[in-house]
Design an enzyme around this catalytic site. Structure first.
Site, PDB file in Angstrom:
ATOM      1  N   TYR A  44      55.409  22.977 -60.637  1.00 30.60           N
ATOM      2  CA  TYR A  44      56.722  23.115 -60.499  1.00 30.60           C
ATOM      3  C   TYR A  44      57.300  22.746 -59.056  1.00 30.60           C
ATOM      4  O   TYR A  44      58.313  22.128 -58.979  1.00 30.60           O
ATOM      5  CB  TYR A  44      57.099  24.758 -60.803  1.00 30.60           C
ATOM      6  CG  TYR A  44      58.651  25.040 -60.507  1.00 30.60           C
ATOM      7  CD1 TYR A  44      59.339  24.896 -61.338  1.00 30.60           C
ATOM      8  CD2 TYR A  44      59.145  25.737 -59.199  1.00 30.60           C
ATOM      9  CE1 TYR A  44      60.914  25.352 -61.243  1.00 30.60           C
ATOM     10  CE2 TYR A  44      60.247  26.053 -59.101  1.00 30.60           C
ATOM     11  CZ  TYR A  44      61.190  26.116 -60.182  1.00 30.60           C
ATOM     12  OH  TYR A  44      62.425  26.365 -60.240  1.00 30.60           O
ATOM     13  N   LYS A  49      59.961  20.062 -57.598  1.00 26.75           N
ATOM     14  CA  LYS A  49      61.186  20.602 -56.861  1.00 26.75           C
ATOM     15  C   LYS A  49      61.328  19.573 -55.733  1.00 26.75           C
ATOM     16  O   LYS A  49      62.389  19.244 -55.177  1.00 26.75           O
ATOM     17  CB  LYS A  49      61.121  22.013 -56.417  1.00 26.75           C
ATOM     18  CG  LYS A  49      61.569  22.832 -57.600  1.00 26.75           C
ATOM     19  CD  LYS A  49      62.912  22.890 -58.151  1.00 26.75           C
ATOM     20  CE  LYS A  49      63.190  23.749 -59.333  1.00 26.75           C
ATOM     21  NZ  LYS A  49      64.585  23.685 -59.723  1.00 26.75           N
ATOM     22  N   ILE A  88      71.685  31.135 -61.708  1.00 28.50           N
ATOM     23  CA  ILE A  88      72.441  30.704 -60.653  1.00 28.50           C
ATOM     24  C   ILE A  88      73.620  29.915 -61.542  1.00 28.50           C
ATOM     25  O   ILE A  88      74.824  29.819 -61.016  1.00 28.50           O
ATOM     26  CB  ILE A  88      71.697  29.634 -59.918  1.00 28.50           C
ATOM     27  CG1 ILE A  88      70.618  30.612 -58.916  1.00 28.50           C
ATOM     28  CG2 ILE A  88      72.447  28.619 -59.056  1.00 28.50           C
ATOM     29  CD1 ILE A  88      69.588  29.643 -58.249  1.00 28.50           C
ATOM     30  N   SER A  97      64.021  24.395 -54.737  1.00 28.42           N
ATOM     31  CA  SER A  97      63.580  25.630 -54.614  1.00 28.42           C
ATOM     32  C   SER A  97      62.463  25.735 -53.292  1.00 28.42           C
ATOM     33  O   SER A  97      61.844  24.898 -52.704  1.00 28.42           O
ATOM     34  CB  SER A  97      62.580  26.178 -55.793  1.00 28.42           C
ATOM     35  OG  SER A  97      61.757  27.114 -55.522  1.00 28.42           O
TER      36      SER A  97
END
Length: 230
Positions: free
Chosen positions: A202, A206, A52, A176
């Site tokens: 994770y 996020k 990205i 995410s």
């Protein structure tokens, strides 16, 4: 992960995170939104040498913007810069080496950047990591948290004064859809008291990026809150 969150994640994922989801959403894309020049505007993108981050850097360069690539790996960063310059014809592409897990280095980098550059229009917090075994940084911080949450906080907080010098500044933080599988546990941000699962950590990181109490630009009305999901 609760059964409820599992179901929500599955339904949302099937609707939005598949090729069919992209094709459905693309019907609402407006080509004219990208028909603009950003000459004279500067953009900092973390994790800009792949995925990205690289795609965004390339698109901005082709529109004439000044791009600051913030990356960990010098060779990959330089290769990305060369590719962007070659394809866009824009030479205003700069490489900065930084590991977001090194909190003091993040602060030092931001302070040095403010002294060297007089303006920054947009900060794009894109970099992230997923370490599947609990690992501590040299500062004694859990590495995922240090990179995905604390590093983002420190970088953004330090650069706000520079951003506020520009008209209509932006901070874009890439989150995410994976964060939907977890409810933020603000009492255990470094996973010290719960079983360590890299994917779940994770997700915590996020969602932590967007949590009001830890939002780097909370209270700074000059910056409009903007989030993007990877």
């Amino acid at each position: 992960m609760s059964l409820y969150r599992n179901i929500v994640w599955f339904i949302k994922g099937m609707r939005e995170y598949t090729r069919a989801g992209h094709e459905a959403a693309s019907k609402n894309f407006m080509d004219k939104d990208l028909d603009m020049s950003v000459v004279g505007r500067s953009f900092m993108i973390t994790g800009a040498n792949s995925s990205i981050g690289k795609a965004v850097a390339m698109a901005i360069a082709k529109k004439g913007g000044t791009v600051h690539l913030v990356c960990r790996n010098k060779e990959r960063a330089e290769a990305t810069r060369e590719e962007i310059v070659r394809e866009s014809g824009n030479t205003e592409i700069y490489v900065h080496l930084l590991d977001l897990s090194e909190t003091r280095r993040v602060w030092e980098f931001a302070e040095a950047f403010k002294k060297e550059y007089t303006s920054l229009n947009v900060l794009i917090n894109n970099a992230g990591c997923m370490v599947n075994q609990r690992e501590l940084t040299s500062d004694g911080l859990e590495k995922n948290f240090a990179t995905n949450t604390l590093g983002v906080y420190v970088l953004t907080k330090c650069l706000i004064p520079l951003l506020e010098k520009c008209k209509d500044p932006r901070v874009i933080t890439v989150s995410s859809g994976g964060m939907l599988v977890q409810k933020l546990n603000p009492t255990d941000l470094q996973t010290e008291r719960t079983a360590f699962d890299g994917t779940m950590v994770y997700a915590q990181n996020k969602i932590g990026k967007l949590y009001p109490l830890t939002c780097p630009w909370h209270g700074h009305t000059a910056l409009r809150r903007t989030s993007r999901s990877s």
